[in-house]
Structure formats: structure tokens, C-alpha cells
Design a protein around this motif. Structure first.
Motif, PDB file in Angstrom:
ATOM      1  N   ALA A 296       0.791  -1.116  -0.223  1.00  0.00           N
ATOM      2  CA  ALA A 296       0.030  -0.036   0.154  1.00  0.00           C
ATOM      3  C   ALA A 296       1.009   1.108   0.022  1.00  0.00           C
ATOM      4  O   ALA A 296       0.827   2.255  -0.788  1.00  0.00           O
ATOM      5  CB  ALA A 296      -0.882   0.032   1.227  1.00  0.00           C
ATOM      6  N   ILE A 297       1.972   1.064   0.860  1.00  0.00           N
ATOM      7  CA  ILE A 297       2.814   2.485   0.746  1.00  0.00           C
ATOM      8  C   ILE A 297       3.455   2.581  -0.599  1.00  0.00           C
ATOM      9  O   ILE A 297       3.516   3.686  -1.137  1.00  0.00           O
ATOM     10  CB  ILE A 297       3.797   2.129   1.918  1.00  0.00           C
ATOM     11  N   ARG A 298       4.102   1.541  -1.028  1.00  0.00           N
ATOM     12  CA  ARG A 298       4.602   1.683  -2.353  1.00  0.00           C
ATOM     13  C   ARG A 298       3.695   2.298  -3.479  1.00  0.00           C
ATOM     14  O   ARG A 298       4.075   3.074  -4.250  1.00  0.00           O
ATOM     15  CB  ARG A 298       4.853   0.249  -3.118  1.00  0.00           C
ATOM     16  N   SER A 299       2.493   1.788  -3.617  1.00  0.00           N
ATOM     17  CA  SER A 299       1.510   2.038  -4.417  1.00  0.00           C
ATOM     18  C   SER A 299       0.995   3.617  -4.213  1.00  0.00           C
ATOM     19  O   SER A 299       0.954   4.302  -5.166  1.00  0.00           O
ATOM     20  CB  SER A 299       0.137   1.320  -4.346  1.00  0.00           C
ATOM     21  N   TYR A 300       1.017   4.137  -2.846  1.00  0.00           N
ATOM     22  CA  TYR A 300       0.587   5.455  -2.585  1.00  0.00           C
ATOM     23  C   TYR A 300       1.820   6.300  -3.219  1.00  0.00           C
ATOM     24  O   TYR A 300       1.463   7.424  -3.720  1.00  0.00           O
ATOM     25  CB  TYR A 300       0.434   5.762  -1.320  1.00  0.00           C
ATOM     26  N   ILE A 301       3.111   6.041  -3.003  1.00  0.00           N
ATOM     27  CA  ILE A 301       4.144   6.541  -3.440  1.00  0.00           C
ATOM     28  C   ILE A 301       4.311   6.854  -5.004  1.00  0.00           C
ATOM     29  O   ILE A 301       4.430   7.914  -5.376  1.00  0.00           O
ATOM     30  CB  ILE A 301       5.484   6.007  -3.122  1.00  0.00           C
ATOM     31  N   GLN A 302       3.870   5.736  -5.573  1.00  0.00           N
ATOM     32  CA  GLN A 302       3.838   5.847  -6.987  1.00  0.00           C
ATOM     33  C   GLN A 302       2.760   6.701  -7.734  1.00  0.00           C
ATOM     34  O   GLN A 302       2.877   7.063  -8.955  1.00  0.00           O
ATOM     35  CB  GLN A 302       3.782   4.288  -7.734  1.00  0.00           C
ATOM     36  N   GLN A 303       1.683   6.832  -6.695  1.00  0.00           N
ATOM     37  CA  GLN A 303       0.576   7.732  -7.131  1.00  0.00           C
ATOM     38  C   GLN A 303       0.757   9.306  -7.019  1.00  0.00           C
ATOM     39  O   GLN A 303       0.133  10.006  -7.676  1.00  0.00           O
ATOM     40  CB  GLN A 303      -0.613   7.539  -6.450  1.00  0.00           C
ATOM     41  N   GLN A 304       2.028   9.719  -6.474  1.00  0.00           N
ATOM     42  CA  GLN A 304       2.306  11.031  -6.113  1.00  0.00           C
ATOM     43  C   GLN A 304       2.963  11.778  -7.371  1.00  0.00           C
ATOM     44  O   GLN A 304       3.705  11.202  -8.083  1.00  0.00           O
ATOM     45  CB  GLN A 304       3.607  11.302  -5.254  1.00  0.00           C
ATOM     46  N   SER A 305       2.004  12.788  -7.902  1.00  0.00           N
ATOM     47  CA  SER A 305       2.280  13.333  -9.051  1.00  0.00           C
ATOM     48  C   SER A 305       3.372  14.949  -8.884  1.00  0.00           C
ATOM     49  O   SER A 305       3.462  15.359  -9.732  1.00  0.00           O
ATOM     50  CB  SER A 305       1.170  13.621 -10.008  1.00  0.00           C
ATOM     51  N   LYS A 306       3.221  15.125  -7.636  1.00  0.00           N
ATOM     52  CA  LYS A 306       3.867  16.407  -7.292  1.00  0.00           C
ATOM     53  C   LYS A 306       5.086  16.060  -6.378  1.00  0.00           C
ATOM     54  O   LYS A 306       4.973  15.305  -5.789  1.00  0.00           O
ATOM     55  CB  LYS A 306       2.891  17.427  -6.687  1.00  0.00           C
ATOM     56  N   PRO A 307       6.137  17.003  -6.434  1.00  0.00           N
ATOM     57  CA  PRO A 307       7.123  16.876  -5.410  1.00  0.00           C
ATOM     58  C   PRO A 307       6.688  16.891  -3.910  1.00  0.00           C
ATOM     59  O   PRO A 307       5.670  17.745  -3.644  1.00  0.00           O
ATOM     60  CB  PRO A 307       7.940  18.145  -5.635  1.00  0.00           C
ATOM     61  N   TRP A 308       7.125  16.089  -3.048  1.00  0.00           N
ATOM     62  CA  TRP A 308       6.799  16.034  -1.735  1.00  0.00           C
ATOM     63  C   TRP A 308       8.071  15.823  -1.049  1.00  0.00           C
ATOM     64  O   TRP A 308       8.948  15.284  -1.119  1.00  0.00           O
ATOM     65  CB  TRP A 308       5.720  14.951  -1.470  1.00  0.00           C
ATOM     66  N   VAL A 309       7.706  16.113   0.376  1.00  0.00           N
ATOM     67  CA  VAL A 309       8.886  16.087   1.573  1.00  0.00           C
ATOM     68  C   VAL A 309       8.312  14.976   2.362  1.00  0.00           C
ATOM     69  O   VAL A 309       9.171  13.911   2.705  1.00  0.00           O
ATOM     70  CB  VAL A 309       9.101  17.324   2.379  1.00  0.00           C
ATOM     71  N   THR A 310       7.150  15.066   2.814  1.00  0.00           N
ATOM     72  CA  THR A 310       6.739  13.954   3.934  1.00  0.00           C
ATOM     73  C   THR A 310       5.237  13.523   3.181  1.00  0.00           C
ATOM     74  O   THR A 310       4.292  14.241   3.003  1.00  0.00           O
ATOM     75  CB  THR A 310       6.319  14.666   5.240  1.00  0.00           C
ATOM     76  N   LEU A 311       5.155  12.254   3.582  1.00  0.00           N
ATOM     77  CA  LEU A 311       3.706  11.447   3.263  1.00  0.00           C
ATOM     78  C   LEU A 311       3.244  11.129   4.425  1.00  0.00           C
ATOM     79  O   LEU A 311       3.976  10.406   5.224  1.00  0.00           O
ATOM     80  CB  LEU A 311       3.835  10.317   2.277  1.00  0.00           C
ATOM     81  N   GLU A 312       2.027  11.484   4.822  1.00  0.00           N
ATOM     82  CA  GLU A 312       1.644  10.844   6.136  1.00  0.00           C
ATOM     83  C   GLU A 312       0.374   9.743   5.863  1.00  0.00           C
ATOM     84  O   GLU A 312      -0.481   9.846   5.137  1.00  0.00           O
ATOM     85  CB  GLU A 312       0.935  12.237   6.836  1.00  0.00           C
ATOM     86  N   PHE A 313       0.757   8.439   6.657  1.00  0.00           N
ATOM     87  CA  PHE A 313      -0.263   7.562   6.739  1.00  0.00           C
ATOM     88  C   PHE A 313      -0.867   7.537   8.236  1.00  0.00           C
ATOM     89  O   PHE A 313      -1.508   6.433   8.296  1.00  0.00           O
ATOM     90  CB  PHE A 313       0.799   6.210   6.391  1.00  0.00           C
ATOM     91  N   SER A 314      -0.770   8.426   8.875  1.00  0.00           N
ATOM     92  CA  SER A 314      -1.395   8.401  10.122  1.00  0.00           C
ATOM     93  C   SER A 314      -1.521  10.031  10.455  1.00  0.00           C
ATOM     94  O   SER A 314      -0.606  10.905  10.179  1.00  0.00           O
ATOM     95  CB  SER A 314      -0.839   7.576  11.257  1.00  0.00           C
ATOM     96  N   GLU A 315      -2.486  10.248  11.118  1.00  0.00           N
ATOM     97  CA  GLU A 315      -2.766  11.763  11.714  1.00  0.00           C
ATOM     98  C   GLU A 315      -1.985  11.900  13.026  1.00  0.00           C
ATOM     99  O   GLU A 315      -2.144  12.999  13.575  1.00  0.00           O
ATOM    100  CB  GLU A 315      -4.268  12.188  11.630  1.00  0.00           C
ATOM    101  N   LEU A 316      -1.521  10.735  13.684  1.00  0.00           N
ATOM    102  CA  LEU A 316      -1.242  10.865  15.164  1.00  0.00           C
ATOM    103  C   LEU A 316       0.069  10.982  15.128  1.00  0.00           C
ATOM    104  O   LEU A 316       0.995  10.259  14.883  1.00  0.00           O
ATOM    105  CB  LEU A 316      -1.743   9.529  15.810  1.00  0.00           C
ATOM    106  N   GLY A 317       0.395  12.347  15.832  1.00  0.00           N
ATOM    107  CA  GLY A 317       1.958  12.430  16.271  1.00  0.00           C
ATOM    108  C   GLY A 317       2.849  12.219  14.977  1.00  0.00           C
ATOM    109  O   GLY A 317       2.609  12.719  13.779  1.00  0.00           O
ATOM    110  N   PHE A 318       3.840  11.402  15.272  1.00  0.00           N
ATOM    111  CA  PHE A 318       5.004  11.307  14.211  1.00  0.00           C
ATOM    112  C   PHE A 318       4.670   9.750  13.797  1.00  0.00           C
ATOM    113  O   PHE A 318       5.610   9.471  13.034  1.00  0.00           O
ATOM    114  CB  PHE A 318       6.191  11.383  14.873  1.00  0.00           C
ATOM    115  N   ILE A 319       3.555   9.286  14.093  1.00  0.00           N
ATOM    116  CA  ILE A 319       3.189   7.663  13.440  1.00  0.00           C
ATOM    117  C   ILE A 319       3.053   7.922  12.100  1.00  0.00           C
ATOM    118  O   ILE A 319       2.130   8.683  11.680  1.00  0.00           O
ATOM    119  CB  ILE A 319       1.968   7.169  14.169  1.00  0.00           C
TER     120      ILE A 319
END
Length: 200
Positions: free
Chosen positions: A146-169
């Protein structure tokens, strides 16, 4: 000379001794990572466990447990243990009390920032991407895919991708950015909590 990294993902898990429950959470989290990572992905990932408690007894107990139940993953490099000497840490007493927190809370918060900085610095050469979770997380089935797929879907430059809204998780980085992030955290470790600092 550029570093060639063939592994896809490092999963960083810092852990400390928790009152009354010890490292019960870590056992469940580690087992969850193992169970929800396919054999193919196990050869393409690293689970980096930082034993962040200064207690030698805690470190020994956790190390022995992981050796007992996960030795084959230690041998393959899928699981790696990171222990940092207390002497390597900057001062953790007499820190700024920016939010009027109790001194013990300020110390805990500052140490967590430094813990993460050490993990980022060490993890920067292990894989192409790095994701931080906590020691009380249960992983979703096929989470690596799922992480690999989500990374591949990104079309714009990014610094951080968030897979949770909690703290640093669930915060994911390109490993090529980890050195700068580690330096930033070390510069401001006593200023703010780590889950505030990274947003800068």
C-alpha cells in the motif's frame, strides 16, 4: 559518489520501557510487522528498532527476546537493533521550559527528539524510503504494498507523506532527506516536541 540503495523501505520503531507493561507493546508491534509483510517484501525492507531506554536491564531483556523469536530476521537483516550510548546524547537536564511543562516532561520530550534524530541518521543509508511508527502500532495487511502504491501515485514533489494523523506515527520520508532532518532536530531538540518540529 552516490550511494546505491537497493532496499525499498526502512520501518523505524523506537521503544522504551513502559511502567507495568515493559515491552509488551513492542512484542505485538514486531509480530504485526512480521505477519503483515510478505516474504518478498521482507527482503526489500528493514525494521530498525531503537532500544531508546537507558536501562541496561531493559536493553538486555528486549535483545534476548528478539534473538529468541526473530533470530532468522536478525541474520537476514530484516530486523536490526540500534543501541545508542547515553554519552552520545546532548544535555537532557536544565532545558528550556517553553510551555511551562514539568522538567520531567521537558526531558522526555527532548530525549524523544534526539532518539528520532539518531534513528534518521542511522537509517539514511538503509533504504530508499523511511517510515516512522511507534512501538504500539498494529500494521494493516499488505501495508508495504500500500505504501509503495501510494508513493507511485504522487504526481507532485513531496517532502513527507502521512499515513497517520497521530503525532509522528506513519510519517514517510525519502532517505536522502534524513541527514538534513536529523541535523535540524539536533539543533532544536529542546525547543518543541518532535511532531511539531518536523512540520518546519
Amino acid at each position: 559518489m552516490s550511494l546505491i540503495i537497493s532496499v525499498f523501505l526502512t520501518i523505524g520503531i523506537p521503544t522504551i520501557n513502559r511502567k507495568q507493561v515493559g515491552f509488551t507493546y513492542l512484542r505485538s508491534t514486531l509480530q504485526s510487522v512480521v505477519d503483515q509483510t510478505s516474504e518478498e517484501d521482507k527482503s526489500n525492507c528493514v525494521v530498525l528498532v531503537l532500544l531508546a531506554d537507558f536501562s541496561e536491564q531493559f536493553r538486555t531483556t528486549v535483545t534476548e527476546h528478539i534473538q529468541k523469536y526473530y533470530q532468522k530476521y536478525l541474520d537476514s537483516g530484516f530486523i536490526q537493533l540500534l543501541l545508542i550510548s547515553k554519552d552520545a546524547y546532548p544535555p537532557l537536564n536544565g532545558l528550556k521550559r517553553n510551555y511551562n511543562d514539568a522538567p520531567y516532561r521537558v526531558k522526555w520530550r527532548a530525549k524523544q527528539v534526539v532518539d528520532f534524530a539518531f534513528m534518521f541518521y542511522y537509517g539514511r543509508t538503509l533504504s530508499k524510503y523511511y517510515i516512522q511508527i511507534e512501538d504500539d502500532v498494529i500494521c494493516a495487511p499488505n501495508f508495504v504494498s500500500a505504501i509503495r502504491s501510494y508513493i507511485q501515485q504522487q504526481s507532485k514533489p513531496w517532502v513527507t507523506l502521512e499515513f497517520s494523523e497521530l503525532g509522528f506515527i506513519g510519517k514517510l520520508y525519502k532517505s536522502s532527506d534524513l541527514y538534513k532532518l536529523a541535523k535540524f532536530l539536533m539543533l532544536f531538540y529542546e525547543e518543541q516536541p518532535v511532531d511539531w518540529l518536523y512540520r518546519y
